[in-house]
Design a protein around this motif. Structure first.
Motif: not given
Length: 125
Positions: A38-49
């Motif tokens: 869930t944190h990986v998904t959140a970081e991807t949504t916020k700062n990634g691709w």
């Protein structure tokens, strides 16, 4: 890193490794290993691709990226990974491993220690 979806589909995503903070390399590694999906998904949504690769498609993963791949659906998924400019990566990889070792994060039984030994032997040849 070049990723190619040979069969099935893959979702590839990532975010810049700098979002892990200015901690030691060992701290960054521990932070990544402890991150739930869930944190990986959140970081991807916020700062990634994130992109979905269909069979036959490929993507070049940028350097300094924490990335993931997830197989899609119920179908069999197979992919190929190719390191681009592999020889150019050898020096930085050794430096990273040596820094981890100097920070006291690599023990003789650790997989990173074995990789550092392997790299040093390769360089001697």
């Amino acid at each position: 890193m070049l990723l190619l979806a040979v069969e099935g589909s893959l979702t590839i995503g990532g975010f810049p490794s700098k979002v892990l903070g200015d901690e030691s390399l060992a701290g960054q590694l521990k932070k990544l290993e402890a991150m739930p999906a869930t944190h990986v998904t959140a970081e991807t949504t916020k700062n990634g691709w994130a992109v979905k690769l269909q069979e036959g498609a490929s993507i070049l993963v940028p350097p300094n990226t924490c990335w993931f791949e997830r197989a899609g659906g119920d179908d069999d998924t197979h992919s190929v990974r190719q390191l681009i400019a592999r020889d150019a990566c050898l020096g930085p990889m050794k430096e990273w491993l040596q820094q981890m070792h100097s920070e006291g994060s690599v023990t003789e039984q650790d997989r990173l220690h074995k990789m550092l030994e392997f790299r040093q032997k390769q360089q001697e040849q």
